[in-house]
Scaffold this motif. Structure first.
Motif, PDB file in Angstrom:
ATOM      1  N   LEU A  84       0.843  -1.193   0.000  1.00 17.09           N
ATOM      2  CA  LEU A  84       0.000   0.000   0.000  1.00 17.09           C
ATOM      3  C   LEU A  84       0.884   1.250   0.000  1.00 17.09           C
ATOM      4  CD1 LEU A  84      -2.816   1.264   0.144  1.00 17.09           C
ATOM      5  CD2 LEU A  84      -2.714   1.017   2.628  1.00 17.09           C
ATOM      6  N   SER A  85       1.975   1.187   0.719  1.00 14.35           N
ATOM      7  CA  SER A  85       2.915   2.309   0.771  1.00 14.35           C
ATOM      8  C   SER A  85       3.480   2.626  -0.617  1.00 14.35           C
ATOM      9  CB  SER A  85       4.064   1.983   1.733  1.00 14.35           C
ATOM     10  OG  SER A  85       5.037   2.991   1.703  1.00 14.35           O
ATOM     11  N   THR A  86       3.756   1.592  -1.393  1.00 16.34           N
ATOM     12  CA  THR A  86       4.265   1.791  -2.754  1.00 16.34           C
ATOM     13  C   THR A  86       3.216   2.500  -3.602  1.00 16.34           C
ATOM     14  OG1 THR A  86       5.712  -0.129  -2.625  1.00 16.34           O
ATOM     15  CG2 THR A  86       5.095   0.611  -4.832  1.00 16.34           C
ATOM     16  N   VAL A  87       1.975   2.080  -3.488  1.00  8.56           N
ATOM     17  CA  VAL A  87       0.893   2.721  -4.237  1.00  8.56           C
ATOM     18  C   VAL A  87       0.781   4.187  -3.838  1.00  8.56           C
ATOM     19  CG1 VAL A  87      -1.603   2.749  -4.643  1.00  8.56           C
ATOM     20  CG2 VAL A  87      -0.382   0.570  -4.580  1.00  8.56           C
ATOM     21  N   GLU A  88       0.840   4.470  -2.545  1.00  8.69           N
ATOM     22  CA  GLU A  88       0.733   5.848  -2.068  1.00  8.69           C
ATOM     23  C   GLU A  88       1.884   6.703  -2.592  1.00  8.69           C
ATOM     24  OE1 GLU A  88       0.627   5.146   2.124  1.00  8.69           O
ATOM     25  OE2 GLU A  88      -1.517   4.679   2.118  1.00  8.69           O
ATOM     26  N   LYS A  89       3.110   6.177  -2.554  1.00 11.45           N
ATOM     27  CA  LYS A  89       4.275   6.920  -3.047  1.00 11.45           C
ATOM     28  C   LYS A  89       4.169   7.169  -4.544  1.00 11.45           C
ATOM     29  CE  LYS A  89       7.424   5.161   0.448  1.00 11.45           C
ATOM     30  NZ  LYS A  89       8.506   4.207   0.722  1.00 11.45           N
ATOM     31  N   GLU A  90       3.766   6.158  -5.290  1.00 11.22           N
ATOM     32  CA  GLU A  90       3.642   6.297  -6.744  1.00 11.22           C
ATOM     33  C   GLU A  90       2.541   7.303  -7.096  1.00 11.22           C
ATOM     34  OE1 GLU A  90       5.706   5.425  -8.871  1.00 11.22           O
ATOM     35  OE2 GLU A  90       6.654   3.560  -8.299  1.00 11.22           O
ATOM     36  N   MET A  91       1.438   7.284  -6.348  1.00 12.29           N
ATOM     37  CA  MET A  91       0.363   8.248  -6.608  1.00 12.29           C
ATOM     38  C   MET A  91       0.824   9.670  -6.290  1.00 12.29           C
ATOM     39  SD  MET A  91      -2.355   7.344  -8.083  1.00 12.29           S
ATOM     40  CE  MET A  91      -3.413   8.735  -7.730  1.00 12.29           C
ATOM     41  N   ALA A  92       1.565   9.826  -5.222  1.00 12.53           N
ATOM     42  CA  ALA A  92       2.079  11.155  -4.881  1.00 12.53           C
ATOM     43  C   ALA A  92       2.988  11.670  -5.989  1.00 12.53           C
ATOM     44  CB  ALA A  92       2.833  11.110  -3.549  1.00 12.53           C
ATOM     45  N   ALA A  93       3.864  10.807  -6.485  1.00  9.33           N
ATOM     46  CA  ALA A  93       4.770  11.200  -7.563  1.00  9.33           C
ATOM     47  C   ALA A  93       3.991  11.480  -8.848  1.00  9.33           C
ATOM     48  CB  ALA A  93       5.811  10.107  -7.791  1.00  9.33           C
ATOM     49  N   ALA A  94       2.974  10.665  -9.138  1.00  7.19           N
ATOM     50  CA  ALA A  94       2.169  10.861 -10.346  1.00  7.19           C
ATOM     51  C   ALA A  94       1.377  12.167 -10.270  1.00  7.19           C
ATOM     52  CB  ALA A  94       1.216   9.677 -10.550  1.00  7.19           C
ATOM     53  N   MET A  95       0.826  12.472  -9.110  1.00  4.17           N
ATOM     54  CA  MET A  95       0.069  13.708  -8.952  1.00  4.17           C
ATOM     55  C   MET A  95       0.991  14.923  -9.095  1.00  4.17           C
ATOM     56  SD  MET A  95      -3.060  12.881  -8.647  1.00  4.17           S
ATOM     57  CE  MET A  95      -3.788  14.415  -8.088  1.00  4.17           C
ATOM     58  N   ALA A  96       2.186  14.840  -8.548  1.00 10.96           N
ATOM     59  CA  ALA A  96       3.145  15.943  -8.684  1.00 10.96           C
ATOM     60  C   ALA A  96       3.522  16.117 -10.161  1.00 10.96           C
ATOM     61  CB  ALA A  96       4.391  15.670  -7.844  1.00 10.96           C
ATOM     62  N   PHE A  97       3.724  15.007 -10.856  1.00  7.19           N
ATOM     63  CA  PHE A  97       4.055  15.044 -12.287  1.00  7.19           C
ATOM     64  C   PHE A  97       2.924  15.703 -13.078  1.00  7.19           C
ATOM     65  CE2 PHE A  97       3.580  13.190 -16.488  1.00  7.19           C
ATOM     66  CZ  PHE A  97       4.844  13.368 -17.041  1.00  7.19           C
ATOM     67  N   CYS A  98       1.695  15.284 -12.830  1.00  7.90           N
ATOM     68  CA  CYS A  98       0.546  15.825 -13.562  1.00  7.90           C
ATOM     69  C   CYS A  98       0.342  17.308 -13.252  1.00  7.90           C
ATOM     70  CB  CYS A  98      -0.720  15.036 -13.240  1.00  7.90           C
ATOM     71  SG  CYS A  98      -0.720  13.383 -13.973  1.00  7.90           S
ATOM     72  N   HIS A  99       0.525  17.673 -12.002  1.00  8.98           N
ATOM     73  CA  HIS A  99       0.386  19.082 -11.623  1.00  8.98           C
ATOM     74  C   HIS A  99       1.408  19.927 -12.375  1.00  8.98           C
ATOM     75  CE1 HIS A  99      -0.647  22.505  -9.141  1.00  8.98           C
ATOM     76  NE2 HIS A  99       0.621  22.654  -8.812  1.00  8.98           N
ATOM     77  N   LYS A 100       2.643  19.466 -12.423  1.00  9.43           N
ATOM     78  CA  LYS A 100       3.698  20.185 -13.146  1.00  9.43           C
ATOM     79  C   LYS A 100       3.373  20.247 -14.634  1.00  9.43           C
ATOM     80  CE  LYS A 100       8.613  20.148 -14.097  1.00  9.43           C
ATOM     81  NZ  LYS A 100       9.813  19.341 -14.121  1.00  9.43           N
ATOM     82  N   TRP A 101       2.903  19.147 -15.192  1.00 11.24           N
ATOM     83  CA  TRP A 101       2.571  19.092 -16.617  1.00 11.24           C
ATOM     84  C   TRP A 101       1.442  20.088 -16.929  1.00 11.24           C
ATOM     85  CZ3 TRP A 101      -1.616  18.189 -19.701  1.00 11.24           C
ATOM     86  CH2 TRP A 101      -1.358  17.973 -21.048  1.00 11.24           C
ATOM     87  N   GLN A 102       0.427  20.126 -16.072  1.00 12.74           N
ATOM     88  CA  GLN A 102      -0.690  21.060 -16.269  1.00 12.74           C
ATOM     89  C   GLN A 102      -0.207  22.501 -16.302  1.00 12.74           C
ATOM     90  OE1 GLN A 102      -3.295  19.732 -12.973  1.00 12.74           O
ATOM     91  NE2 GLN A 102      -4.941  19.902 -14.466  1.00 12.74           N
ATOM     92  N   GLN A 103       0.673  22.835 -15.397  1.00 18.80           N
ATOM     93  CA  GLN A 103       1.181  24.204 -15.341  1.00 18.80           C
ATOM     94  C   GLN A 103       1.994  24.533 -16.596  1.00 18.80           C
ATOM     95  OE1 GLN A 103       3.221  24.105 -11.555  1.00 18.80           O
ATOM     96  NE2 GLN A 103       1.535  25.185 -10.556  1.00 18.80           N
ATOM     97  N   GLU A 104       2.787  23.592 -17.050  1.00 20.26           N
ATOM     98  CA  GLU A 104       3.634  23.817 -18.232  1.00 20.26           C
ATOM     99  C   GLU A 104       2.830  23.920 -19.519  1.00 20.26           C
ATOM    100  OE1 GLU A 104       6.402  20.583 -18.151  1.00 20.26           O
ATOM    101  OE2 GLU A 104       7.607  21.485 -16.542  1.00 20.26           O
ATOM    102  N   HIS A 105       1.669  23.275 -19.577  1.00 22.88           N
ATOM    103  CA  HIS A 105       0.874  23.223 -20.807  1.00 22.88           C
ATOM    104  C   HIS A 105      -0.432  24.024 -20.736  1.00 22.88           C
ATOM    105  CE1 HIS A 105       3.609  19.809 -21.257  1.00 22.88           C
ATOM    106  NE2 HIS A 105       3.480  20.016 -22.544  1.00 22.88           N
TER     107      HIS A 105
END
Length: 167
Positions: free
Chosen positions: A143-164
């Motif tokens: 579950l910890s792996t899923v939480e870490k991956e989701m946190a990283a994915a959300m940060a990635f998407c947030h950055k992508w949204q701002q850039e585009h």
């Protein structure tokens, strides 16, 4: 991943379970707790959060949960007042439709540029609305792996949204 991003990810993982308990008690729909927690971290992603900011984090999560409840109540009351004849929307111009399609394709390309497991976890959580525990079980990870991956994915998407300039 930068120092700030890894600090936020660590904070997310350390505080996730506690925040989920807190916001689940507030929410009308406790199954929305994951989304509320993610929204809280997105709202605070521009802040340099430290362990001493737990109070700020809890207060922000409580406020996001209350906002979610108000929004859900408004949606429900509006939906109850809508007649079938009112559901039909304005036609979308071919240009706007093409632009929206291009943006969506660009977003999916960005998601698929993430590491495979991260993208898979993100899509299962967001598109299939699968709970984190079930994702962990399906993929054979913690579950910890899923939480870490989701946190990283959300940060990635947030950055992508701002850039585009994506809405």
């Amino acid at each position: 991943m930068g120092i700030v991003a890894s600090a936020i990810t660590e904070f997310y993982v350390n505080e996730y379970a506690r925040l989920k308990r807190i916001v689940s008690r507030i929410l009308v729909r406790p199954d929305a707790a994951d989304d509320v927690i993610q929204d809280t971290f997105l709202k605070l992603s521009d802040h340099d959060l430290k362990i001493s900011d737990r109070g700020l984090l809890v207060r922000a999560a409580q406020n996001v949960a209350r906002d979610y409840n108000r929004l859900e109540k408004t949606r429900t009351s509006l939906f109850d007042k809508v007649h079938d004849s009112q559901i039909i929307g304005e036609p979308v111009s071919p240009e706007k439709s093409l632009m929206m399609s291009d943006q969506l394709q660009s977003l999916f390309r960005a998601i698929h540029s993430m590491p495979h497991r991260r993208a898979q976890i993100f899509l299962l959580a967001k598109l299939d609305e699968m709970p984190y525990a079930r994702i962990a079980e399906e993929l054979g990870v913690s579950l910890s792996t899923v939480e870490k991956e989701m946190a990283a994915a959300m940060a990635f998407c947030h950055k992508w949204q701002q850039e585009h300039d994506f809405p």
